[in-house]
Design a protein around this motif. Structure first.
Motif, PDB file in Angstrom:
ATOM      1  N   UNK A   4      42.108  39.836  49.287  1.00  0.00           N
ATOM      2  CA  UNK A   4      43.199  39.457  50.133  1.00  0.00           C
ATOM      3  C   UNK A   4      43.290  39.920  51.258  1.00  0.00           C
ATOM      4  N   UNK A   5      43.006  41.514  51.235  1.00  0.00           N
ATOM      5  CA  UNK A   5      43.206  42.013  52.375  1.00  0.00           C
ATOM      6  C   UNK A   5      41.953  42.211  53.593  1.00  0.00           C
ATOM      7  N   UNK A   6      41.180  41.264  53.201  1.00  0.00           N
ATOM      8  CA  UNK A   6      40.097  41.080  54.288  1.00  0.00           C
ATOM      9  C   UNK A   6      38.790  41.939  53.935  1.00  0.00           C
ATOM     10  N   UNK A   7      38.727  42.823  53.009  1.00  0.00           N
ATOM     11  CA  UNK A   7      37.626  43.546  52.710  1.00  0.00           C
ATOM     12  C   UNK A   7      36.580  42.470  51.968  1.00  0.00           C
ATOM     13  N   UNK A   8      35.349  42.711  52.325  1.00  0.00           N
ATOM     14  CA  UNK A   8      34.382  42.022  51.641  1.00  0.00           C
ATOM     15  C   UNK A   8      33.532  42.839  50.598  1.00  0.00           C
ATOM     16  N   UNK A   9      33.059  42.155  49.885  1.00  0.00           N
ATOM     17  CA  UNK A   9      32.285  42.816  48.799  1.00  0.00           C
ATOM     18  C   UNK A   9      31.260  41.930  48.084  1.00  0.00           C
ATOM     19  N   UNK A  10      30.229  42.468  47.487  1.00  0.00           N
ATOM     20  CA  UNK A  10      29.149  41.838  47.137  1.00  0.00           C
ATOM     21  C   UNK A  10      28.946  42.015  45.560  1.00  0.00           C
ATOM     22  N   UNK A  11      28.695  40.886  44.775  1.00  0.00           N
ATOM     23  CA  UNK A  11      28.568  40.974  43.245  1.00  0.00           C
ATOM     24  C   UNK A  11      27.372  40.377  43.104  1.00  0.00           C
ATOM     25  N   UNK A  12      26.326  41.096  42.419  1.00  0.00           N
ATOM     26  CA  UNK A  12      25.164  40.855  41.679  1.00  0.00           C
ATOM     27  C   UNK A  12      25.572  40.417  40.402  1.00  0.00           C
ATOM     28  N   UNK A  13      25.167  39.189  39.904  1.00  0.00           N
ATOM     29  CA  UNK A  13      25.679  38.716  38.584  1.00  0.00           C
ATOM     30  C   UNK A  13      23.686  38.824  37.702  1.00  0.00           C
ATOM     31  N   UNK A  14      24.035  39.689  36.711  1.00  0.00           N
ATOM     32  CA  UNK A  14      23.097  39.804  35.898  1.00  0.00           C
ATOM     33  C   UNK A  14      22.991  39.161  34.515  1.00  0.00           C
ATOM     34  N   UNK A  15      22.385  38.095  34.306  1.00  0.00           N
ATOM     35  CA  UNK A  15      22.360  37.269  33.136  1.00  0.00           C
ATOM     36  C   UNK A  15      21.239  38.026  32.275  1.00  0.00           C
ATOM     37  N   UNK A  16      21.601  37.876  30.767  1.00  0.00           N
ATOM     38  CA  UNK A  16      20.707  38.424  29.818  1.00  0.00           C
ATOM     39  C   UNK A  16      19.421  37.712  29.667  1.00  0.00           C
ATOM     40  N   UNK A  17      19.235  36.397  29.916  1.00  0.00           N
ATOM     41  CA  UNK A  17      18.241  35.322  29.698  1.00  0.00           C
ATOM     42  C   UNK A  17      18.383  34.225  30.869  1.00  0.00           C
ATOM     43  N   UNK A  18      17.774  33.157  30.673  1.00  0.00           N
ATOM     44  CA  UNK A  18      17.792  31.908  31.522  1.00  0.00           C
ATOM     45  C   UNK A  18      18.972  31.205  31.024  1.00  0.00           C
ATOM     46  N   UNK A  19      19.363  30.239  32.053  1.00  0.00           N
ATOM     47  CA  UNK A  19      20.549  29.381  31.885  1.00  0.00           C
ATOM     48  C   UNK A  19      20.035  28.474  30.658  1.00  0.00           C
ATOM     49  N   UNK A  20      19.005  27.739  30.689  1.00  0.00           N
ATOM     50  CA  UNK A  20      18.482  27.251  29.512  1.00  0.00           C
ATOM     51  C   UNK A  20      18.795  27.699  27.977  1.00  0.00           C
ATOM     52  N   UNK A  21      18.402  29.001  28.031  1.00  0.00           N
ATOM     53  CA  UNK A  21      18.402  29.665  26.812  1.00  0.00           C
ATOM     54  C   UNK A  21      19.816  30.052  26.459  1.00  0.00           C
ATOM     55  N   UNK A  22      20.724  30.326  27.466  1.00  0.00           N
ATOM     56  CA  UNK A  22      22.028  30.818  27.265  1.00  0.00           C
ATOM     57  C   UNK A  22      22.955  29.428  26.852  1.00  0.00           C
ATOM     58  N   UNK A  23      22.490  28.215  27.351  1.00  0.00           N
ATOM     59  CA  UNK A  23      23.223  26.799  27.095  1.00  0.00           C
ATOM     60  C   UNK A  23      22.596  26.629  25.374  1.00  0.00           C
ATOM     61  N   UNK A  24      21.529  26.875  25.109  1.00  0.00           N
ATOM     62  CA  UNK A  24      21.224  26.460  23.900  1.00  0.00           C
ATOM     63  C   UNK A  24      21.882  27.376  22.777  1.00  0.00           C
ATOM     64  N   UNK A  25      21.786  28.747  23.111  1.00  0.00           N
ATOM     65  CA  UNK A  25      22.516  29.607  22.384  1.00  0.00           C
ATOM     66  C   UNK A  25      23.863  29.222  22.068  1.00  0.00           C
TER      67      UNK A  25
END
Length: 332
Positions: free
Chosen positions: A170-191
């Protein structure tokens, strides 16, 4: 003597109905009340009563575990444990007041930073709270511009890993987030559907001998290692839902693998989001989660913040702390 003891008990009972803030004000009125309101039994009661409701804690304010386990009659260094000092240092309101009382150089810092073109800070986000909750924290962050504005989608690579998403605070500062998942989306959904634990492919296990016992620790795979080497800090999303089982020892081992000093500066901050799916879910208090994860063993600055995935409650408080710590690190 019995009468004096009865009077003291009545006085303590009456003071227990006052708020800690009211007691501090009362103690400033006279020497008598200053001594009376410092009673350790009274402040131990306040501490154990209030800390389950605190929504944040950090590396400077986490109460020692002996606060929970130590009998009141025990002594430390020939003195009773100073529960009043612990309370004032640990409660979020006290930390906020201390922060506001310090000299503020924010405007000057912002002006100086505006004169220099700087790359936006980058943070690696990981943890079971990204994958196990019914509501997706990342999806909510991507679709709530009134809370957190998406400033840029992935458009470049960090040593072969996607650059993540840029957000604007909200103060205008930009930042970057790299999201690291433990496995694929299909495997996460099945779990999630099977209520099973997906195999975490970000780490590989290594065994070593410590004395006569086998010790287990983790290292990150090569792609994740490259990310850890270039980010300015870390965001760990912990699952704080009370109805689930948690292997905090395993979680700590993976946190230590990510923040390994061999992968980058030791002073990079760690924000821990103690996350539940939505407001109605019973949560484990963040002070308890901090002790379960043994965050007191970490050597870099860290903060734990209660967060709700469905509403993003608490997220901005954590991001604000993380940006301040990252900016201080880069200014050194």
């Amino acid at each position: 003597a019995a009468l004096n003891g009865f009077q003291i008990d009545v006085q303590l009972n009456i003071m227990s109905f006052l708020s800690p803030q009211d007691l501090c004000h009362l103690g400033s009125t006279s020497c008598y009340w200053r001594a009376a309101v410092q009673d350790p039994l009274l402040w131990r009661y306040f501490l154990l009563r209030d800390l389950p409701s605190w929504t944040s804690v950090d590396w400077k304010s986490l109460p020692d575990v002996e606060v929970f386990n130590k009998a009141f009659s025990e002594v430390s260094d020939n003195a009773l444990y100073d529960y009043m000092a612990v309370y004032k240092r640990s409660c979020p309101q006290g930390r906020r007041s201390l922060k506001l009382s310090r000299p503020r150089y924010g405007a000057v810092t912002s002006f100086l930073q505006s004169l220099v073109t700087q790359a936006e800070p980058r943070f690696a986000m990981f943890g079971p709270g990204l994958e196990e909750l019914d509501d997706s924290l990342v999806q909510k962050m991507m679709t709530c511009p009134e809370i957190l504005l998406v400033a840029g989608l992935p458009h470049r690579q960090i040593h072969g890993i996607g650059s993540g998403v840029s957000f604007q605070f909200h103060n205008g500062q930009k930042f970057n987030i790299v999201t690291l998942y433990s496995t694929t989306s299909v495997e996460r959904r099945r779990a999630r559907e099977e209520q099973a634990v997906a195999v975490n492919k970000m780490f590989y296990q290594e065994n070593s001998m410590v004395g006569n016992q086998q010790a287990v620790h983790y290292s990150v795979i090569a792609q994740v290692r490259k990310v850890c080497e270039v980010v300015d800090g870390f965001i760990y999303v912990a699952n704080a839902e009370a109805h689930r089982e948690h292997d905090r020892q395993e979680e700590l081992a993976r946190i230590l693998a990510m923040i390994d000093p061999a992968l980058g500066p030791l002073n990079r901050p760690l924000l821990v989001l103690s996350c539940v799916s939505h407001v109605g879910v019973k949560r484990i208090p963040c002070v308890y989660v901090a002790h379960q994860l043994q965050l007191n063993l970490l050597r870099q600055p860290w903060m734990m913040q209660d967060t709700v995935a469905a509403t993003l409650d608490g997220l901005l408080n954590g991001i604000e702390w993380l940006l301040e710590e990252a900016n201080c690190k880069n200014a050194q």
